[in-house]
Design a protein around this motif. Structure first.
Motif, PDB file in Angstrom:
ATOM      1  N   THR A 149      13.993 -14.493 -19.875  1.00  0.00           N
ATOM      2  CA  THR A 149      15.329 -14.682 -20.134  1.00  0.00           C
ATOM      3  C   THR A 149      15.975 -13.376 -19.813  1.00  0.00           C
ATOM      4  O   THR A 149      17.157 -13.391 -18.976  1.00  0.00           O
ATOM      5  N   SER A 209      22.891 -22.623 -22.869  1.00  0.00           N
ATOM      6  CA  SER A 209      23.883 -21.689 -23.476  1.00  0.00           C
ATOM      7  C   SER A 209      25.122 -21.562 -22.906  1.00  0.00           C
ATOM      8  O   SER A 209      25.097 -21.429 -21.671  1.00  0.00           O
ATOM      9  N   ARG A 263      16.982 -22.804 -21.496  1.00  0.00           N
ATOM     10  CA  ARG A 263      17.778 -22.177 -22.743  1.00  0.00           C
ATOM     11  C   ARG A 263      19.031 -21.490 -22.070  1.00  0.00           C
ATOM     12  O   ARG A 263      19.915 -21.613 -22.661  1.00  0.00           O
TER      13      ARG A 263
END
Length: 341
Positions: free
Chosen positions: A301, A130, A126
């Motif tokens: 994350t 991004s 992710r």
């Protein structure tokens, strides 16, 4: 395809290449580094069962050296660079060749779609997908087709590659960007077609991720030393973060020891504001829709983004100050990957 310690990924990567539908003949040349996890034996078995697969040695395990060896051993006028840690989408090669003909470009690339199979790897994926994670490079996600600074992997005209001298074997990371710079400087075009996509599997652990990004940052610093402002401004954000962290630590020590006090302490506290803003940005990315399907992914994350930025930024500063000096990405050495489902 340069290959080193990719036993868990190689068979899937090879299958995605051999399943491409092409109008003419094709081959897959694997440049084999000195793997320790059974990758070489797997490659030999695959080659024994499909005459389209050819093997060349890459004893030093350096990617540009392996790529050049594979290109020199290949027999066709178009070179499709592929990666053992990636999988081509169906129709990739057919569309890429059509785009190459339609645009007259020397190199055509698509979008890298990172994916993961564990909470950690998914969090890394992710971040890759991004603009916050990797600085908004076009091939990390865009809908706009057109000329580009560089291309992910790339479908290239052999005559142009030979004209510019193939990959620079003195560069261990960032060899794609450097090659595409020379292609553009020679008067040719690099083209991005967002309809082309490649699935990329990131590193599987925090330590390997940090080692990968430190090496990548060091080589980007080396490329800045060599080519200066030809590098995009986005590459300077991670080192700026590292310097900000270092300055904030110095200010904190001076405040805690009383060296800085009163008005001067208040003024110096301004150094914390960018870090607070960065922290809020990381938290926002972890909590936003799509920031993670599970709590573990969201927690990872919070660790993954600073790791990527700080490791890359620290490597970059070292690379700018003293050069990469043969820095290698050791995140693949001696790895024992978990097989793909």
């Amino acid at each position: 395809m340069p290959v080193l310690n990719e036993r868990a990924y190689l068979e899937h990567a090879v299958a995605s290449v051999l399943e491409q539908e092409l109008e003419g003949p094709a081959e897959l040349v694997l440049a084999l580094g000195p793997s320790t996890d059974g990758t070489t034996e797997l490659a030999q078995r695959l080659a024994a069962h499909d005459e389209r697969i050819r093997l060349v040695d890459n004893p030093d395990a350096h990617i540009p050296v392996g790529l050049n060896a594979a290109i020199r051993a290949s027999r066709f006028p178009t070179i499709v660079r592929v990666d053992a840690h990636s999988e081509l989408s169906p129709g990739y090669a057919h569309r890429a060749l059509a785009t190459l003909r339609r645009t007259g470009a020397a190199n055509v690339g698509g979008v890298m779609r990172a994916d993961g199979r564990t909470p950690f790897q998914t969090a890394v994926a992710r971040a890759y997908n991004s603009p916050i994670g990797l600085g908004g490079g076009a091939y990390h996600g865009t809908a706009h087709e057109g000329e580009a600074e560089s291309a992910y992997l790339g479908v290239m005209r052999r005559d142009v590659l030979e004209e510019v001298g193939l990959f620079d074997e003195s560069i261990r990371r960032g060899e794609d960007w450097e090659l595409n710079l020379r292609i553009r400087q020679a008067g040719h075009r690099v083209w991005l077609d967002p309809q082309l996509s490649v699935t990329y599997w990131p590193r599987e652990s925090w330590w390997r991720l940090a080692r990968q990004f430190r090496a990548t940052g060091a080589w980007r610093g080396e490329l800045v030393r060599r080519y200066g402002r030809s590098n995009g401004l986005r590459f300077f954000a991670p080192p700026a973060l590292v310097l900000n962290v270092a300055l904030a630590l110095i200010v904190a020590v001076l405040q805690l020891t009383g060296v800085l006090s009163g008005v001067w302490s208040i003024v110096a506290s301004v150094v914390y504001l960018p870090l607070v803003a960065y922290l809020l940005l990381v938290i926002a990315m972890a909590l936003r829709p799509g920031g993670g399907r599970t709590p573990r992914e969201r927690i990872w994350t919070l660790a993954v983004l600073p790791t990527m930025h700080l490791a890359w930024g620290a490597g970059f500063l070292v690379g700018v100050l003293r050069g990469a000096r043969g820095t290698v990405d050791a995140s693949r050495l001696g790895t024992q990957n978990t097989p793909l489902p």
